[in-house]
Design a protein around this motif. Structure first.
Motif, PDB file in Angstrom:
ATOM      1  N   GLU A 137       0.822  -1.208   0.000  1.00  9.43           N
ATOM      2  CA  GLU A 137       0.000   0.000   0.000  1.00  9.43           C
ATOM      3  C   GLU A 137       0.860   1.264   0.000  1.00  9.43           C
ATOM      4  N   ASN A 138       1.921   1.274   0.800  1.00  9.80           N
ATOM      5  CA  ASN A 138       2.775   2.461   0.846  1.00  9.80           C
ATOM      6  C   ASN A 138       3.494   2.692  -0.479  1.00  9.80           C
ATOM      7  N   GLU A 139       3.881   1.602  -1.133  1.00 15.10           N
ATOM      8  CA  GLU A 139       4.540   1.738  -2.434  1.00 15.10           C
ATOM      9  C   GLU A 139       3.601   2.343  -3.479  1.00 15.10           C
ATOM     10  N   PHE A 140       2.309   2.173  -3.279  1.00 18.07           N
ATOM     11  CA  PHE A 140       1.316   2.597  -4.264  1.00 18.07           C
ATOM     12  C   PHE A 140       0.905   4.063  -4.110  1.00 18.07           C
ATOM     13  N   GLU A 141       0.758   4.555  -2.882  1.00 22.03           N
ATOM     14  CA  GLU A 141       0.192   5.884  -2.659  1.00 22.03           C
ATOM     15  C   GLU A 141       1.121   6.988  -3.186  1.00 22.03           C
ATOM     16  N   GLU A 142       0.550   8.202  -3.292  1.00 20.00           N
ATOM     17  CA  GLU A 142       1.272   9.367  -3.807  1.00 20.00           C
ATOM     18  C   GLU A 142       1.834   9.096  -5.208  1.00 20.00           C
ATOM     19  N   PHE A 143       1.046   8.430  -6.050  1.00 23.61           N
ATOM     20  CA  PHE A 143       1.454   8.119  -7.424  1.00 23.61           C
ATOM     21  C   PHE A 143       2.727   7.265  -7.458  1.00 23.61           C
ATOM     22  N   GLY A 144       2.902   6.451  -6.421  1.00 28.15           N
ATOM     23  CA  GLY A 144       4.123   5.662  -6.335  1.00 28.15           C
ATOM     24  C   GLY A 144       4.145   4.445  -7.232  1.00 28.15           C
ATOM     25  N   SER A 145       3.008   4.043  -7.777  1.00 32.67           N
ATOM     26  CA  SER A 145       2.989   2.824  -8.589  1.00 32.67           C
ATOM     27  C   SER A 145       3.886   2.954  -9.811  1.00 32.67           C
ATOM     28  N   THR A 146       3.867   4.144 -10.445  1.00 32.15           N
ATOM     29  CA  THR A 146       4.726   4.351 -11.613  1.00 32.15           C
ATOM     30  C   THR A 146       6.196   4.343 -11.210  1.00 32.15           C
ATOM     31  N   ARG A 147       6.499   4.951 -10.068  1.00 27.17           N
ATOM     32  CA  ARG A 147       7.899   4.985  -9.623  1.00 27.17           C
ATOM     33  C   ARG A 147       8.406   3.569  -9.321  1.00 27.17           C
ATOM     34  N   PHE A 148       7.586   2.754  -8.674  1.00 25.30           N
ATOM     35  CA  PHE A 148       7.968   1.382  -8.383  1.00 25.30           C
ATOM     36  C   PHE A 148       8.228   0.622  -9.686  1.00 25.30           C
ATOM     37  N   TYR A 149       7.301   0.782 -10.619  1.00 26.37           N
ATOM     38  CA  TYR A 149       7.429   0.055 -11.889  1.00 26.37           C
ATOM     39  C   TYR A 149       8.695   0.474 -12.634  1.00 26.37           C
ATOM     40  N   GLN A 150       8.973   1.784 -12.662  1.00 26.66           N
ATOM     41  CA  GLN A 150      10.131   2.264 -13.411  1.00 26.66           C
ATOM     42  C   GLN A 150      11.444   1.849 -12.752  1.00 26.66           C
ATOM     43  N   ARG A 151      11.500   1.908 -11.428  1.00 23.18           N
ATOM     44  CA  ARG A 151      12.765   1.661 -10.753  1.00 23.18           C
ATOM     45  C   ARG A 151      13.022   0.189 -10.482  1.00 23.18           C
ATOM     46  N   PHE A 152      11.951  -0.538 -10.140  1.00 26.98           N
ATOM     47  CA  PHE A 152      12.149  -1.921  -9.706  1.00 26.98           C
ATOM     48  C   PHE A 152      11.600  -2.948 -10.684  1.00 26.98           C
ATOM     49  N   GLY A 153      10.361  -2.803 -11.103  1.00 26.76           N
ATOM     50  CA  GLY A 153       9.805  -3.795 -12.011  1.00 26.76           C
ATOM     51  C   GLY A 153       8.301  -3.922 -11.832  1.00 26.76           C
ATOM     52  N   PRO A 154       7.712  -5.017 -12.303  1.00 25.85           N
ATOM     53  CA  PRO A 154       6.253  -5.172 -12.263  1.00 25.85           C
ATOM     54  C   PRO A 154       5.715  -5.289 -10.840  1.00 25.85           C
ATOM     55  N   HIS A 155       4.430  -5.010 -10.695  1.00 28.45           N
ATOM     56  CA  HIS A 155       3.794  -5.058  -9.375  1.00 28.45           C
ATOM     57  C   HIS A 155       3.529  -6.490  -8.910  1.00 28.45           C
ATOM     58  N   PHE A 156       3.434  -7.428  -9.818  1.00 32.24           N
ATOM     59  CA  PHE A 156       3.326  -8.837  -9.404  1.00 32.24           C
ATOM     60  C   PHE A 156       4.218  -9.671 -10.321  1.00 32.24           C
ATOM     61  N   TYR A 157       4.873 -10.657  -9.735  1.00 29.45           N
ATOM     62  CA  TYR A 157       5.836 -11.455 -10.488  1.00 29.45           C
ATOM     63  C   TYR A 157       6.119 -12.743  -9.706  1.00 29.45           C
ATOM     64  N   SER A 158       6.866 -13.656 -10.339  1.00 32.52           N
ATOM     65  CA  SER A 158       7.175 -14.940  -9.714  1.00 32.52           C
ATOM     66  C   SER A 158       8.612 -15.328 -10.037  1.00 32.52           C
ATOM     67  N   ILE A 159       9.266 -16.031  -9.093  1.00 27.67           N
ATOM     68  CA  ILE A 159      10.621 -16.533  -9.304  1.00 27.67           C
ATOM     69  C   ILE A 159      10.612 -18.034  -9.023  1.00 27.67           C
ATOM     70  N   ALA A 160      11.025 -18.815 -10.006  1.00 31.89           N
ATOM     71  CA  ALA A 160      11.101 -20.276  -9.838  1.00 31.89           C
ATOM     72  C   ALA A 160      12.553 -20.660  -9.589  1.00 31.89           C
ATOM     73  N   LEU A 161      12.865 -21.009  -8.343  1.00 33.93           N
ATOM     74  CA  LEU A 161      14.205 -21.437  -7.967  1.00 33.93           C
ATOM     75  C   LEU A 161      14.195 -22.943  -7.730  1.00 33.93           C
ATOM     76  N   PRO A 162      15.320 -23.594  -7.798  1.00 35.21           N
ATOM     77  CA  PRO A 162      15.334 -25.043  -7.547  1.00 35.21           C
ATOM     78  C   PRO A 162      14.787 -25.393  -6.167  1.00 35.21           C
ATOM     79  N   GLN A 163      15.013 -24.564  -5.171  1.00 37.90           N
ATOM     80  CA  GLN A 163      14.613 -24.882  -3.799  1.00 37.90           C
ATOM     81  C   GLN A 163      13.170 -24.475  -3.486  1.00 37.90           C
ATOM     82  N   ALA A 164      12.624 -23.451  -4.172  1.00 35.26           N
ATOM     83  CA  ALA A 164      11.272 -22.961  -3.853  1.00 35.26           C
ATOM     84  C   ALA A 164      10.817 -22.021  -4.947  1.00 35.26           C
TER      85      ALA A 164
END
Length: 737
Positions: free
Chosen positions: A121-148
């Motif tokens: 929620e904090n990442e989203f407010e104050e128009f933060g969703s665009t900043r998160f997307y630009q700096r870090f990446g998508p709002h939902f994602y998955s990582i498949a590692l051998p262990q988990a």
């Protein structure tokens, strides 16, 4: 409170608000280029996981840009452990503003290991969703590692839930053999303990939505759900799925048995997941821990959000001071009927003047100031005129030239208000009164000097500032409707006496809220100088500008937008189209519109009828007026329009647009013709006088008669009397106190 101190406090807070606003604008304009940082983090994590063996990582929640806890306590401990990477379960920033994201990038730079972030929620407010997307990446994602497999959902509602649930069904298979851990920004199961603040709510907070998602988790074999969204620690198993709420990496932690600083230490391989709580106690007693928690919260709030706090505080101060000024400060809505008697000092006066423009620059203010100085000196008074320096200036007794900071040609020269020699010269001059000719810059400097020297200040309002909106780097309507009037009102109310050239300007001054005494005194002219004729000079001008014997119209105006010269040229085009008697218009003056006006004249086919004469020496103006039969004027921005009086003194009738600064001198159908700003009506008036010689001569005689009542000698005597009134009022006020 001392008024000067109160004003200083007011402007200090105003400067703070403006500076913070400018800084915010800078942050948005100069955002860092960092993008898709999670891609590089995932590459590093996959490289570690490929080595085999259990995967160990830390999980933090509710970081909230905490400097005291997240940066100085949690991150150093994580760096010192053997974990492979760290995961934020959400709310690692305290808000989505640009400053918050810049701050968390700085904090994360202290990590020695890769990191992954959950969009909360904090990442989203104050128009933060665009900043998160630009700096870090998508709002939902998955990582498949051998262990988990690690799954990160967007619980803010920014991404539709049905889309994410469809995506989950695509990436997770019921026969998945690796443990599956889902990170979601708000708790799906209420924490075990009651919290001081209600946990965050999000996309799956409603019972039907939550039950649908939990049912999907069960079918897809999710092993663990980790969330932030509450400043507590909770670990419980619901329907075979372990739900952990972790909120101890910063924010407002109470530091008791249910709300304390902590992070999670997880180990995962194909056999399962082990999650251990790592509690962080830095204070020795429960009371000290609570004080510590409050201190960390306040400290982080100020460290990261101090600009917000300062801006809000300063805005409140400005609002309070404005309301106090509007509601409680006494105002004078009626004229001051106290007897204002001029004093006789028994000697000539010493007058210090401050002007932002002066000769050799030719404009109304410069000419007016010069005439006043000349008239006062003829009466025996001593004048010290402080004015900007010019490249082609001539030495003149009583004029102190101030060095220039910025020069944009002759029309705009910004003098140095911090020039120490100016203070020294004025102090040694020991003025009896200070006369200010502008409500800003050198005018403000002169006002400060008057207060420092404890002498009265007199202000002449020469220029309608709102008509200069086109030359100011601000929104035109804002300057024209608000700032210009505020600037004049504020400055005038700090002076002792106000001088205006016409009654209508006096009415304007009162209308905008000026409550100081106002005196109406138009600038005088040297009437006799405009009656003299030099036959040789007239013959030369006639040969140059009127070799074909046309009727000559003349106007004197700076070539700038506020002088309304496009209207004048359009009228000349109409006059030519009506086949009026052959005429030629001489436009005397120069300015930044010269090139454009030259094109306008050429495009209108008026190169023979309209001539841009350029700047003419003051001593030659009477000759140009003597060459003409009619003076025309279309400006609607004058406070007085001295050139109209000069034309009348030269025996010319005037055709003008009826506006301020004109109606006080041109008596319609007696000394000239006044019309509305209507092209047909104005052209009709000019045409009528061009063809009616007797009417033109009758108005010329009346114009000369009216002009003779406005001599420089009378003008200077009237202003000197205002000085004496100001000195008398100043002395009486001093005796009363």
């Amino acid at each position: 409170m001392n008024r000067a101190l109160l004003s200083l406090f007011f402007y200090a807070n105003l400067a703070i608000v403006l500076a913070i606003a400018a800084y915010r604008a800078y942050l948005y304009a100069a955002a860092p280029d960092a993008s898709a940082l999670l891609v590089r983090q995932i590459d590093k994590i996959e490289a570690v996981a490929a080595e085999g063996g259990p995967l160990r990582f830390a999980v933090v929640g509710e970081g909230n840009n905490s400097i005291g806890m997240l940066e100085r306590e949690v991150i150093p401990r994580i760096n010192a452990s053997d974990v492979d990477f760290v995961v934020s379960a959400g709310n690692i920033v305290s808000g989505g503003g640009e400053d918050k994201y810049r701050s968390i990038l700085q904090i994360l730079s202290h990590l020695d290991i890769p990191y992954l972030l959950t969009f909360g929620e904090n990442e989203f407010e104050e128009f933060g969703s665009t900043r998160f997307y630009q700096r870090f990446g998508p709002h939902f994602y998955s990582i498949a590692l051998p262990q988990a497999r690690l799954v990160f959902l967007d619980a803010t509602g920014h991404t539709p839930t049905d889309w994410q649930e469809r995506w989950l069904r695509d990436i997770l298979q019921s026969e998945e053999t690796r443990p599956v851990i889902v990170f979601v920004g708000h708790p799906l199961v209420a924490p075990e303990h009651e919290t001081l603040f209600e946990p965050d709510r999000g996309a799956w907070s409603e019972p039907d939505d939550r039950d649908r998602l939990l049912g999907l988790f069960r079918r897809l074999g999710v092993d663990m759900v980790i969330s932030a969204g509450a400043a507590t620690y909770s670990d419980q198993v619901v329907d075979g799925i372990r739900h952990i709420v972790t909120g101890g990496a910063g924010g407002f932690v109470v530091n008791d048995e249910t709300s304390f600083y902590h992070y999670l230490d997880l180990s995962a391989d194909r056999d399962g997941i082990q999650a251990d709580l790592v509690r962080i106690d830095t204070a020795p007693t429960p009371l000290a821990q609570r004080v510590e928690g409050l201190w960390f919260f306040v400290y982080s709030l100020f460290y990261v959000g101090w600009l917000n706090f300062l801006a809000i505080f300063s805005a409140f101060v400005l609002t309070a001071m404005y309301l106090y000024n509007r509601l409680f400060r006494e105002r004078r809505y009626y004229p001051d009927y106290d007897l204002r008697v001029p004093v006789d000092p028994g000697r000539p006066l010493r007058i210090a003047m401050f002007t932002n423009t002066y000769l050799p620059s030719i404009n109304g203010v410069a000419v007016s100031v010069n005439r006043l100085k000349t008239g006062l000196e003829r009466q025996g008074h001593e004048v010290l005129l402080c004015a900007p320096s010019y490249d082609d200036q001539r030495p003149e007794a009583g004029v102190f030239r101030i060095p220039i900071l910025i020069s944009l040609g002759a029309a705009f020269r910004l003098a140095n208000p911090f020039h120490r020699q100016t203070w020294r010269t004025v102090r040694e001059f020991q003025p009896d009164v200070v006369h200010l000719h502008h409500p800003y810059w050198l005018g403000s400097l002169g006002l400060r000097m008057a207060r420092k020297l404890k002498v009265p200040s007199v202000f002449t309002y020469h220029t309608r500032l709102e008509q200069l909106a086109h030359a100011i780097p601000l929104p035109g309507a804002l300057f024209r409707n608000v700032i210009a009037h505020w600037l004049v009102r504020r400055f005038a109310n700090r002076c002792d006496e106000i001088i205006v050239p016409t009654p209508i300007i006096r009415d304007y001054i009162h209308l905008i809220g000026v409550d100081r005494p106002v005196h109406v005194h138009p600038t005088g002219i040297e009437v006799e100088r405009f009656r003299r004729r030099n036959p040789t000079q007239l013959a030369e001008l006639a040969a140059r500008f009127n070799p074909d014997g046309r009727r000559i119209l003349v106007t004197i105006a700076r070539l700038s937008k506020e002088k309304n010269l496009d209207f004048l040229i359009a009228a000349m085009k109409e006059l030519k189209a009506r086949q009026a008697p052959p005429f030629r218009l001489l436009i005397i003056g120069d300015g930044d519109e010269r090139a454009r006006l030259t094109s306008t004249i050429r495009d209108a086919g008026l190169t023979s009828e309209v001539r841009l004469v350029g700047s003419v020496p003051m001593q030659d103006i009477p000759a140009y007026l003597a060459l003409a039969q009619l003076f025309v004027f279309t400006s609607v921005s004058e406070t007085q329009g001295m050139v109209i009086l000069e034309a009348m003194a030269a025996g010319l009738p005037v055709v003008a647009v009826n506006a301020t600064g004109v109606d006080a001198f041109v008596q319609n159908r007696r000394t000239g013709m006044l019309t509305e700003e209507d092209l047909d009506a104005w052209t009709d008036a000019v045409h009528a006088l061009l063809v009616n010689r007797s009417e033109r001569q009758k108005m010329a005689r009346a114009a000369l008669e009216e002009a003779q009542t406005h001599s420089i000698e009378r003008f200077a005597a009237d202003i000197a009397r205002v000085y004496l009134i100001a000195i008398g009022a100043w002395e009486r006020a001093g005796k009363e106190h």
